[in-house]
Design an enzyme around this catalytic site. Sequence first.
Site, PDB file in Angstrom:
ATOM      1  N   PRO A   6       0.103   8.774   3.519  1.00 38.49           N
ATOM      2  CA  PRO A   6      -0.993   8.806   2.548  1.00 38.49           C
ATOM      3  C   PRO A   6      -0.591   8.933   1.080  1.00 38.49           C
ATOM      4  O   PRO A   6      -1.457   8.857   0.207  1.00 38.49           O
ATOM      5  CB  PRO A   6      -1.809  10.030   2.970  1.00 38.49           C
ATOM      6  CG  PRO A   6      -0.861  10.889   3.716  1.00 38.49           C
ATOM      7  CD  PRO A   6       0.123   9.981   4.363  1.00 38.49           C
ATOM      8  N   LYS A  44      -3.297   4.470   0.083  1.00 40.76           N
ATOM      9  CA  LYS A  44      -3.493   3.038   0.338  1.00 40.76           C
ATOM     10  C   LYS A  44      -4.230   2.668   1.629  1.00 40.76           C
ATOM     11  O   LYS A  44      -4.672   1.527   1.775  1.00 40.76           O
ATOM     12  CB  LYS A  44      -2.121   2.334   0.375  1.00 40.76           C
ATOM     13  CG  LYS A  44      -1.413   2.298  -0.959  1.00 40.76           C
ATOM     14  CD  LYS A  44      -2.174   1.424  -1.931  1.00 40.76           C
ATOM     15  CE  LYS A  44      -1.664   1.525  -3.326  1.00 40.76           C
ATOM     16  NZ  LYS A  44      -2.682   1.371  -4.341  1.00 40.76           N
ATOM     17  N   HIS A  57     -10.771   7.207 -12.957  1.00 40.86           N
ATOM     18  CA  HIS A  57      -9.559   7.777 -13.568  1.00 40.86           C
ATOM     19  C   HIS A  57      -8.660   6.651 -14.066  1.00 40.86           C
ATOM     20  O   HIS A  57      -8.510   5.643 -13.396  1.00 40.86           O
ATOM     21  CB  HIS A  57      -8.772   8.594 -12.541  1.00 40.86           C
ATOM     22  CG  HIS A  57      -9.439   9.880 -12.150  1.00 40.86           C
ATOM     23  ND1 HIS A  57      -8.842  10.810 -11.333  1.00 40.86           N
ATOM     24  CD2 HIS A  57     -10.652  10.394 -12.483  1.00 40.86           C
ATOM     25  CE1 HIS A  57      -9.661  11.842 -11.176  1.00 40.86           C
ATOM     26  NE2 HIS A  57     -10.770  11.600 -11.848  1.00 40.86           N
ATOM     27  N   TYR A  89      -0.205   1.358  -7.755  1.00 44.83           N
ATOM     28  CA  TYR A  89      -1.202   2.396  -7.484  1.00 44.83           C
ATOM     29  C   TYR A  89      -2.626   1.853  -7.671  1.00 44.83           C
ATOM     30  O   TYR A  89      -3.506   2.107  -6.841  1.00 44.83           O
ATOM     31  CB  TYR A  89      -0.966   3.624  -8.378  1.00 44.83           C
ATOM     32  CG  TYR A  89      -1.629   4.860  -7.850  1.00 44.83           C
ATOM     33  CD1 TYR A  89      -0.917   5.816  -7.136  1.00 44.83           C
ATOM     34  CD2 TYR A  89      -2.994   5.076  -8.038  1.00 44.83           C
ATOM     35  CE1 TYR A  89      -1.534   6.944  -6.629  1.00 44.83           C
ATOM     36  CE2 TYR A  89      -3.621   6.203  -7.538  1.00 44.83           C
ATOM     37  CZ  TYR A  89      -2.887   7.133  -6.833  1.00 44.83           C
ATOM     38  OH  TYR A  89      -3.519   8.249  -6.320  1.00 44.83           O
ATOM     39  N   TYR A 144       0.355  14.867  -8.655  1.00 49.73           N
ATOM     40  CA  TYR A 144       1.326  14.777  -7.562  1.00 49.73           C
ATOM     41  C   TYR A 144       2.521  15.644  -7.970  1.00 49.73           C
ATOM     42  O   TYR A 144       3.190  15.337  -8.957  1.00 49.73           O
ATOM     43  CB  TYR A 144       1.799  13.330  -7.373  1.00 49.73           C
ATOM     44  CG  TYR A 144       0.782  12.401  -6.741  1.00 49.73           C
ATOM     45  CD1 TYR A 144      -0.242  11.840  -7.493  1.00 49.73           C
ATOM     46  CD2 TYR A 144       0.866  12.074  -5.391  1.00 49.73           C
ATOM     47  CE1 TYR A 144      -1.166  10.979  -6.917  1.00 49.73           C
ATOM     48  CE2 TYR A 144      -0.053  11.204  -4.804  1.00 49.73           C
ATOM     49  CZ  TYR A 144      -1.064  10.670  -5.570  1.00 49.73           C
ATOM     50  OH  TYR A 144      -1.970   9.815  -4.988  1.00 49.73           O
TER      51      TYR A 144
HETATM   52  P1  FAD Z   1     -10.656   3.932  11.016  1.00 47.01           P
HETATM   53  O1  FAD Z   1     -11.235   4.547   9.811  1.00 47.01           O
HETATM   54  O2  FAD Z   1      -9.775   4.758  11.880  1.00 47.01           O
HETATM   55  O3  FAD Z   1     -11.873   3.399  11.889  1.00 47.01           O
HETATM   56  C1  FAD Z   1     -11.743   2.997  13.208  1.00 47.01           C
HETATM   57  C2  FAD Z   1     -13.030   3.279  13.937  1.00 47.01           C
HETATM   58  O4  FAD Z   1     -12.924   2.785  15.267  1.00 47.01           O
HETATM   59  C3  FAD Z   1     -13.301   4.774  14.061  1.00 47.01           C
HETATM   60  O5  FAD Z   1     -14.604   5.063  13.581  1.00 47.01           O
HETATM   61  C4  FAD Z   1     -13.124   5.069  15.533  1.00 47.01           C
HETATM   62  O6  FAD Z   1     -13.965   6.110  15.958  1.00 47.01           O
HETATM   63  C5  FAD Z   1     -13.476   3.733  16.155  1.00 47.01           C
HETATM   64  N1  FAD Z   1     -12.879   3.524  17.477  1.00 47.01           N
HETATM   65  C6  FAD Z   1     -11.647   3.871  17.913  1.00 47.01           C
HETATM   66  N2  FAD Z   1     -11.482   3.512  19.180  1.00 47.01           N
HETATM   67  C7  FAD Z   1     -12.631   2.915  19.579  1.00 47.01           C
HETATM   68  C8  FAD Z   1     -13.061   2.346  20.808  1.00 47.01           C
HETATM   69  N3  FAD Z   1     -12.293   2.333  21.869  1.00 47.01           N
HETATM   70  N4  FAD Z   1     -14.297   1.836  20.845  1.00 47.01           N
HETATM   71  C9  FAD Z   1     -15.109   1.840  19.756  1.00 47.01           C
HETATM   72  N5  FAD Z   1     -14.741   2.382  18.569  1.00 47.01           N
HETATM   73  C10 FAD Z   1     -13.522   2.906  18.486  1.00 47.01           C
HETATM   74  N6  FAD Z   1      -5.891   7.299   3.626  1.00 47.01           N
HETATM   75  C11 FAD Z   1      -5.772   7.494   2.327  1.00 47.01           C
HETATM   76  O7  FAD Z   1      -5.613   6.522   1.591  1.00 47.01           O
HETATM   77  N7  FAD Z   1      -5.838   8.772   1.818  1.00 47.01           N
HETATM   78  C12 FAD Z   1      -6.061   9.874   2.632  1.00 47.01           C
HETATM   79  O8  FAD Z   1      -6.154  10.989   2.153  1.00 47.01           O
HETATM   80  C13 FAD Z   1      -6.185   9.687   4.002  1.00 47.01           C
HETATM   81  N8  FAD Z   1      -6.405  10.727   4.833  1.00 47.01           N
HETATM   82  C14 FAD Z   1      -6.492  10.499   6.176  1.00 47.01           C
HETATM   83  C15 FAD Z   1      -6.692  11.555   7.061  1.00 47.01           C
HETATM   84  C16 FAD Z   1      -6.745  11.339   8.445  1.00 47.01           C
HETATM   85  C17 FAD Z   1      -6.946  12.504   9.385  1.00 47.01           C
HETATM   86  C18 FAD Z   1      -6.611  10.027   8.935  1.00 47.01           C
HETATM   87  C19 FAD Z   1      -6.655   9.757  10.431  1.00 47.01           C
HETATM   88  C20 FAD Z   1      -6.451   8.964   8.048  1.00 47.01           C
HETATM   89  C21 FAD Z   1      -6.377   9.185   6.672  1.00 47.01           C
HETATM   90  N9  FAD Z   1      -6.209   8.136   5.766  1.00 47.01           N
HETATM   91  C22 FAD Z   1      -6.090   8.360   4.463  1.00 47.01           C
HETATM   92  C23 FAD Z   1      -6.166   6.773   6.161  1.00 47.01           C
HETATM   93  C24 FAD Z   1      -7.510   6.078   6.000  1.00 47.01           C
HETATM   94  O9  FAD Z   1      -8.549   6.974   6.246  1.00 47.01           O
HETATM   95  C25 FAD Z   1      -7.482   4.920   6.962  1.00 47.01           C
HETATM   96  O10 FAD Z   1      -6.451   4.043   6.548  1.00 47.01           O
HETATM   97  C26 FAD Z   1      -8.808   4.163   7.048  1.00 47.01           C
HETATM   98  O11 FAD Z   1      -9.786   4.975   7.643  1.00 47.01           O
HETATM   99  C27 FAD Z   1      -8.601   2.889   7.867  1.00 47.01           C
HETATM  100  O12 FAD Z   1      -9.834   2.333   8.167  1.00 47.01           O
HETATM  101  P2  FAD Z   1     -10.061   1.545   9.528  1.00 47.01           P
HETATM  102  O13 FAD Z   1     -11.460   1.091   9.492  1.00 47.01           O
HETATM  103  O14 FAD Z   1      -8.981   0.569   9.721  1.00 47.01           O
HETATM  104  O15 FAD Z   1      -9.836   2.620  10.675  1.00 47.01           O
HETATM  105  C1  DHB Z   2      -6.231  11.669  -1.855  1.00 44.26           C
HETATM  106  C2  DHB Z   2      -5.487  11.287  -0.785  1.00 44.26           C
HETATM  107  C3  DHB Z   2      -4.274  10.683  -0.980  1.00 44.26           C
HETATM  108  O1  DHB Z   2      -3.550  10.287   0.072  1.00 44.26           O
HETATM  109  C4  DHB Z   2      -3.785  10.475  -2.238  1.00 44.26           C
HETATM  110  O2  DHB Z   2      -2.576   9.905  -2.403  1.00 44.26           O
HETATM  111  C5  DHB Z   2      -4.542  10.844  -3.319  1.00 44.26           C
HETATM  112  C6  DHB Z   2      -5.777  11.444  -3.124  1.00 44.26           C
HETATM  113  C7  DHB Z   2      -7.554  12.315  -1.633  1.00 44.26           C
HETATM  114  O3  DHB Z   2      -7.883  12.577  -0.468  1.00 44.26           O
HETATM  115  O4  DHB Z   2      -8.256  12.576  -2.597  1.00 44.26           O
END
Ligand code: FAD
Ligand code: DHB
Length: 414
Positions: free
Chosen positions: A316, A320, A95, A408, A224
């Site tokens: 969210p 980011k 996009h 963005y 948005y």
């Molecule tokens: P995570 O993806 O959280 O990965 C951490 C991993 O560590 C997990 O797999 C977990 O199971 C594992 N873990 C935890 N504790 C332990 C332990 N004690 N031992 C071993 N493993 C462990 N961001 C966006 O930009 N847009 C979105 O729409 C969006 N939606 C989201 C919806 C939800 C419900 C959540 C929770 C987050 C969302 N985010 C979104 C944020 C984005 O998904 C996260 O910023 C991203 O996943 C960060 O990656 P990470 O690897 O740092 O952490």
């Molecule tokens: C999506 C999530 C977001 O937080 C956003 O700002 C835009 C798109 C998504 O899940 O597609």
Amino acid sequence: MLSGVIGTEIAPAPQLFCRMPKVQRTQVGIVGAGPAGLVLSHLLYLHGIESVVLENRARQYVEERVRAGVLEQNTVDLLTAMGVGERMKREGLVHYGIELRFNGQGHRIDFHELTGGKGITIYAQAEVLKDLNNARIAAGCQVLFEVEDVSVHKLDGPQPKILYRKDGDEYELCCDFIAGCDGFHGICRPSIPAGVLTEYDRLYPFGWLGILAEAPPSAEELIYAYHERGFALLSMRTPHISRLYVQCRPDEEIDHWNDEKIWHELRTRLASTNGWKLTEGPVLQKGVTGMRSFVVEPMQYGRLYLAGDSAHIVPPTGAKGLNLAVTDVQILARGFDEYYSEGRHDLLDRYSEICLRRVWKVQRFSWWMTSMLHRFPDENPFDHRRQLAELDYVTSSHAAARTLAENYVGLPLE
Ligand code: FAD
Ligand code: DHB
């Protein structure tokens, strides 16, 4: 500062009466197989550095968890350079703009024109994780799922350790370094002694109710929407699957929202004066996400480095979270590479400082987008008018639109 050497001999565990853990050794022990942990592990592999990833959930759970969907250009470029971008290139939706909708009218922010040709790619986090897991496993590397009781020790010494259990057996993983990629609720950040970290935290008085629907997206780009009843977002996953969100109470009970109520709210908030129609379809998944801004400083302690959500959370609205996790580990991987190839630890010593400069800018952007687009329970009519004026400004001033666009699509990595 770092001390100690690589490849330290491990003394055999003394035989005591209790069962001793099996001792293993790696260069970088990684806790968590989310985007941060898996990207780091694969980057290290490409630099010839060994790692073991420990994940407490099942592989299927991690690969099916519905989360982020917007990849910045930097994330796309990195995944491509790492050799895990083939499916993303084929199936991802590129996009070059988003729409801001308010007062029933849409205003396009043209990323391509405002950023000199940059765009974003819509490709689900779950798909990124599948591609990374496949690449890690094809390379014969160790990603261990369903491990239990993970704990980290001796963080300020030359050889930190990770203890864990798998299939009933206890293990001790001796490492040169540990990467805490275990998300916001993980164990790494809380293992840092009290008084070392400063936490900066802000909770928002609302959440997002998100659905995945079997319905072709009703627009080519993300919308948005700011509406009197609250924020709404139209996003997508594929040409057949829509991803939609509405602002809700932070403690919203998902069971109080049947599908018709969700569609009604989406239709109302996304309504446009030009006859635009929302495409509806069966709801495949739904859930509520809380909204918070959170940062710890510093992001390192001894030989433990925090990356991604374990160190910071963004609301969210700016899409980011995933992208920030990826840039952290990109910097961390460079630090490890410098250490193992040149014996220097300048970058590792400055890891937190380098990351935090960018993290705070991304925090600012996510907070700003959130503040501009949501209704606040305690707001007064002045705030409402100010938000509308801000949206009017952003969509009518080239300079303001450019500020949104450059943030963005992703700020450059220094
Ligand atoms: P995570 O993806 O959280 O990965 C951490 C991993 O560590 C997990 O797999 C977990 O199971 C594992 N873990 C935890 N504790 C332990 C332990 N004690 N031992 C071993 N493993 C462990 N961001 C966006 O930009 N847009 C979105 O729409 C969006 N939606 C989201 C919806 C939800 C419900 C959540 C929770 C987050 C969302 N985010 C979104 C944020 C984005 O998904 C996260 O910023 C991203 O996943 C960060 O990656 P990470 O690897 O740092 O952490
Ligand atoms: C999506 C999530 C977001 O937080 C956003 O700002 C835009 C798109 C998504 O899940 O597609």
